[in-house]
Scaffold this active site. Structure first.
Site, PDB file in Angstrom:
ATOM      1  CB  SER A  32      11.160  14.782  45.395  1.00  0.00           C
ATOM      2  OG  SER A  32      10.378  15.757  44.723  1.00  0.00           O
ATOM      3  CG  LEU A  38       7.565  18.400  43.384  1.00  0.00           C
ATOM      4  CD1 LEU A  38       7.685  18.171  41.878  1.00  0.00           C
ATOM      5  CD2 LEU A  38       6.537  19.485  43.679  1.00  0.00           C
ATOM      6  CB  SER A  39       8.152  12.916  47.670  1.00  0.00           C
ATOM      7  OG  SER A  39       7.834  11.672  48.235  1.00  0.00           O
ATOM      8  N   PRO A  40       4.701  12.943  48.041  1.00  0.00           N
ATOM      9  CG  PRO A  40       3.066  11.507  47.158  1.00  0.00           C
ATOM     10  CD  PRO A  40       4.248  12.356  46.770  1.00  0.00           C
ATOM     11  CB  ALA A  93       9.170  13.152  51.248  1.00  0.00           C
TER      12      ALA A  93
END
Length: 199
Positions: A9, A11-13, A15
Site C-alpha cells: 500500500s 500508505l504503509s509505513p 513499505a
C-alpha cells in the site's frame, strides 16, 4: 530467473521502511519484480486484519514505539503522524500501475518516492502535483498521472484479488514464484537468503 510479486500500500509505513531493499535483493539475484499496489483496508477486511484506528490501544502504543526504532535502525527520516495520513491512496497507486505498464523509468525509485513523500516529506500523495513530481523524479512521463485511470482502477482491484489468492494479508508482502512468501520489511533478509538458496 526468479520472479517476485510485490504487494503493498502506498500508505504503509512498513513499505516505506523497506527502502530500496527489494530492488537491491532483486538486482543481486537477477530476479524480476511486479509492483502490485492495492487497497490495504480492503485487504484487511478480506483476510482478518484490523485497521490501525480499530486496533487495541496496546497494539497502537507498540506501533508508535516500533516505527521510530525501525526508522532509526535504517537511518531513515520518519514522521510518526504524517500531516496527510490517511489519505486517498488511489491516485498514487494508479500512477504506479501506469508507469509499470509504460516503462522507461525506475519503478523502485517511483514507489519509494511516493512512500517517502507521505512518511518523511509531509506531502499529500493524493494530490496530482505530488504524484507528477514523483513520476518525474523516477524518470517517467508526469502525464501518466492523468492517463489510464480506468485501466489503473481495474488493475488496482485485480491486485487485491491476486493478493488474497496469493495468501497476502499485509504490506509489504513479497511472493516469490517458488511459492515462498515473506511479510514485512523485516523479512527482506529472509527473502535474500531464499533467493540465494540458503532458506
Amino acid at each position: 530467473m526468479a520472479h517476485i510479486d510485490y504487494y503493498f500500500s502506498t500508505l504503509s509505513p512498513f513499505a516505506y521502511l523497506a527502502g530500496r531493499g527489494l530492488e537491491e535483493i532483486a538486482a543481486r539475484h537477477g530476479a524480476s519484480v511486479t509492483y502490485k499496489p492495492l487497497d490495504i483496508m480492503a485487504l484487511f477486511a478480506r483476510t482478518g486484519g484490523t485497521p490501525p484506528a480499530e486496533r487495541h490501544p496496546s497494539r497502537n502504543a507498540y506501533r508508535a514505539q516500533d516505527l521510530p526504532r525501525q526508522a532509526k535502525k535504517r537511518g531513515m527520516p520518519l514522521n510518526l503522524k504524517p500531516a496527510f495520513w490517511p489519505t486517498n491512496p488511489a491516485p498514487s497507486s494508479y500512477a504506479i500501475i501506469a508507469a509499470q505498464e509504460a516503462g522507461g523509468g525506475d519503478m523502485g525509485s517511483l514507489v519509494h518516492s511516493v512512500l517517502r513523500a507521505c512518511w518523511a516529506e509531509e506531502r499529500n500523495i493524493a494530490e496530482d502535483e505530488v504524484v507528477r513530481d514523483c513520476l518525474t523524479a523516477a524518470g517517467f512521463d508526469p502525464d501518466l498521472a492523468n492517463r489510464g485511470l480506468l485501466s489503473g482502477a481495474e488493475t488496482y482491484a485485480a491486485n487485491l484479488e491476486d493478493a488474497v489468492n496469493a495468501g497476502a494479508f499485509g504490506s509489504p508482502f513479497y511472493v516469490v514464484d517458488s511459492g515462498q512468501s515473506f511479510w514485512g520489511q523485516d523479512r527482506l533478509e529472509d527473502l535474500d537468503l531464499h533467493l540465494a538458496g540458503k532458506l
